[in-house]
Design a protein around this motif. Structure first.
Motif, mmCIF file in Angstrom:
data_model
loop_
_atom_site.group_PDB
_atom_site.id
_atom_site.type_symbol
_atom_site.label_atom_id
_atom_site.label_comp_id
_atom_site.label_asym_id
_atom_site.label_seq_id
_atom_site.Cartn_x
_atom_site.Cartn_y
_atom_site.Cartn_z
ATOM 1 N N LYS A 173 0.827 -1.211 0.000
ATOM 2 C CA LYS A 173 0.000 0.000 0.000
ATOM 3 C C LYS A 173 0.857 1.256 0.000
ATOM 4 O O LYS A 173 0.555 2.239 -0.689
ATOM 5 C CB LYS A 173 -0.923 -0.024 1.209
ATOM 6 N N SER A 174 1.959 1.240 0.767
ATOM 7 C CA SER A 174 2.822 2.425 0.822
ATOM 8 C C SER A 174 3.547 2.669 -0.495
ATOM 9 O O SER A 174 3.843 3.818 -0.842
ATOM 10 C CB SER A 174 3.851 2.272 1.950
ATOM 11 N N GLU A 227 6.833 -7.036 -8.331
ATOM 12 C CA GLU A 227 6.202 -5.746 -8.604
ATOM 13 C C GLU A 227 6.940 -4.540 -8.030
ATOM 14 O O GLU A 227 6.760 -3.431 -8.517
ATOM 15 C CB GLU A 227 4.769 -5.751 -8.056
ATOM 16 N N LEU A 228 7.739 -4.732 -6.988
ATOM 17 C CA LEU A 228 8.414 -3.578 -6.392
ATOM 18 C C LEU A 228 9.419 -2.991 -7.370
ATOM 19 O O LEU A 228 10.161 -3.729 -8.046
ATOM 20 C CB LEU A 228 9.133 -3.992 -5.104
ATOM 21 N N PRO A 229 9.482 -1.663 -7.472
ATOM 22 C CA PRO A 229 10.489 -1.044 -8.356
ATOM 23 C C PRO A 229 11.899 -1.292 -7.832
ATOM 24 O O PRO A 229 12.108 -1.622 -6.659
ATOM 25 C CB PRO A 229 10.127 0.448 -8.304
ATOM 26 N N VAL A 230 12.858 -1.122 -8.724
ATOM 27 C CA VAL A 230 14.249 -1.426 -8.378
ATOM 28 C C VAL A 230 14.739 -0.553 -7.236
ATOM 29 O O VAL A 230 15.428 -1.008 -6.317
ATOM 30 C CB VAL A 230 15.150 -1.251 -9.613
ATOM 31 N N GLU A 231 14.363 0.750 -7.267
ATOM 32 C CA GLU A 231 14.844 1.652 -6.222
ATOM 33 C C GLU A 231 14.240 1.327 -4.857
ATOM 34 O O GLU A 231 14.802 1.682 -3.819
ATOM 35 C CB GLU A 231 14.533 3.106 -6.580
ATOM 36 N N ALA A 232 13.071 0.640 -4.846
ATOM 37 C CA ALA A 232 12.436 0.280 -3.565
ATOM 38 C C ALA A 232 13.040 -0.984 -2.968
ATOM 39 O O ALA A 232 12.924 -1.211 -1.763
ATOM 40 C CB ALA A 232 10.934 0.093 -3.756
ATOM 41 N N MET A 233 13.673 -1.827 -3.800
ATOM 42 C CA MET A 233 14.277 -3.063 -3.305
ATOM 43 C C MET A 233 15.656 -2.759 -2.705
ATOM 44 O O MET A 233 16.705 -3.106 -3.246
ATOM 45 C CB MET A 233 14.392 -4.084 -4.429
#
Length: 468
Positions: A173-174, A227-233
């Motif tokens: 959600k965030s 699904e998480l973007p690269v910068e979020a991982m």
């Protein structure tokens, strides 16, 4: 910016001085007079920077609040409110006028503990030992271990799986990820299926629910990895996913299990208690002087190790805390197999040797009987000085909590000396009036008392021994 504490008390010229309105014989006022507050100012000044940022709270105020918190068994929120209402608390912390506002926000105590760390709390503990002078320098000590329970819920695989699912949904959600399913409704129904899992007829249903919860958690982990973007991982995110997968894969008989997601260092301890089979927290060692019952060593152990292997760390801590090594350490049979540690003789209860004479046998018997005095000390630490449940986070929180509890015991021990004359007067009165047979003398006549005079006499004698 550092605000220094005043080196001496100066009376107020225009207003009413706080100390002049209070009882100078109050134990807290007397204790504040003997504590070397300037040492804390010098030791903790390195953690502050002058003329940068907002003015800080006085070091004496913050150290005093930490002491009162452990002495009175209060939380951070409660001690701040009680300080505002209690003039003696304010005088103890160095105030010269009565303050109508709270000294600081409760979170300031959290920041101050993090600022000074374990080394700063060690200095407070060493000060509490030094107050007792030569009484804390006995050659013999009593040592025992106990469990410091962490403030976590009773761990089960189902609880951990549900927490992981909730965390994954919150992360999605965030980050604004549109999930195919959140499984919220199904998890709610599975939670109901887990009730009464010990019942014979509902055990199979509970097992199926737990297996389904693990499947749901793994599905959400794989979806977020895609699904998480690269910068979020980030590294922290990948570390959390590895933790979740490890928790979901662990089995009941595995070693080094994780019992809490936010307190991963917690381990399971079985002490053989009838009322509590398992406790979740960490093992701690307490060392007290053999005669005066002053705590001179308190160590938190990061791993659940054999009691005998805890002795080197405890004995080293005693030597650092009071500046003198230990010649004899009296322990229970849980330390069997250890006879000497770094020059310290380890005394355990055992059968007398044939070569021992009567004096040597009686001496060993008295030493081992006196060792039991540490058991009520541990009980008081848990019930009166916040050792029963640790609310501080991490391994550093484990170390800080046990050190502050031990320091509070030593300070309370010092405060009890002010009540000793009252108990001594009662002690002498009972000793003169009552006879061992339970009779007492009044008006020149001897009458029988319903309570044994010897019992009252012995009780008061025990009180006096604990006070001194």
């Amino acid at each position: 910016m550092l605000t220094e504490s005043p080196e001496y008390h100066q009376t107020n010229l225009f207003g009413s001085d706080l100390l002049l309105q209070l009882d100078p014989k109050d134990p807290l006022i007397q204790l504040a007079a003997v504590i070397p507050w300037y040492e804390f100012d010098e030791a903790f000044a390195k953690y502050y920077t002058k003329n940068i940022g907002a003015p800080s709270k006085p070091i004496r105020l913050m150290v005093g609040l930490l002491m009162l918190k452990s002495l009175e068994n209060l939380s951070d929120e409660s001690i701040v409110i009680q300080w505002k209402r209690n003039a003696y608390y304010q005088a103890f912390c160095g105030m010269t006028e009565f303050q109508k506002a709270v000294p600081c926000h409760a979170t300031e105590l959290v920041h101050f503990r993090k600022r000074i760390g374990k080394e700063g709390i060690e200095k407070i503990f060493q000060m509490s030992i030094a107050l007792h002078g030569k009484a804390a320098l006995e050659n013999a000590v009593n040592i025992d271990t106990t469990v410091q329970e962490k403030n976590i819920t009773y761990p089960t695989d189902a609880k951990l799986a549900i927490k992981i699912i909730n965390r994954l949904n919150k992360l999605a959600k965030s980050e604004g990820i549109q999930q195919r399913r959140t499984f919220v409704k199904e998890v709610k129904n599975l939670r109901l299926d887990l009730r009464h899992f010990r019942h014979v007829k509902k055990r199979r249903k509970a097992k199926r629910a737990l297996k389904r919860l693990r499947t749901i958690a793994n599905v959400l982990i794989r979806e977020l990895r895609r699904e998480l973007p690269v910068e979020a991982m980030t590294e922290d995110c990948e570390k959390d996913f590895g933790l979740y997968e490890r928790v979901l894969a662990q089995q009941p008989k595995d070693k080094n299990k994780i019992y809490s997601l936010h307190e991963q260092q917690v381990y399971c301890i079985a002490k053989g208690k009838d009322h509590v089979q398992y406790e979740y927290g960490n093992k701690i060692s307490i060392a007290s002087t053999a005669k005066s019952n002053i705590i001179v060593g308190a160590v938190s152990h990061a791993k659940n190790i054999f009691d005998g292997h805890t002795l080197p760390e405890v004995l080293e801590h005693i030597e650092v805390s009071r500046g003198k090594a230990v010649l004899q350490a009296v322990c229970d049979r849980g330390y069997r197999g250890v006879r000497e540690v770094n020059g310290t003789e380890i005394i355990l209860p055992k059968k007398a040797l044939k070569r021992d004479n009567r004096y040597q046998r009686d001496k060993k018997r008295k030493q081992c009987r006196r060792r039991a005095a540490i058991e009520p000390i541990i009980g008081h630490l848990k019930s009166d000085f916040r050792l029963s449940r640790n609310f501080l986070k991490g391994e550093v929180g484990d170390e800080i909590n046990v050190l502050m509890a031990a320091a509070a015991w030593n300070l309370k021990k010092w405060l009890n000396h002010f009540f000793a004359p009252v108990f001594y007067w009662i002690f002498t009165q009972f000793r003169d009036v009552f006879t061992p047979s339970g009779r007492y003398v009044t008006g020149g006549r001897t009458q029988t008392c319903g309570i044994s005079g010897l019992g009252i006499y012995k009780t008061l004698q025990c009180w006096m021994l604990n006070l001194f």
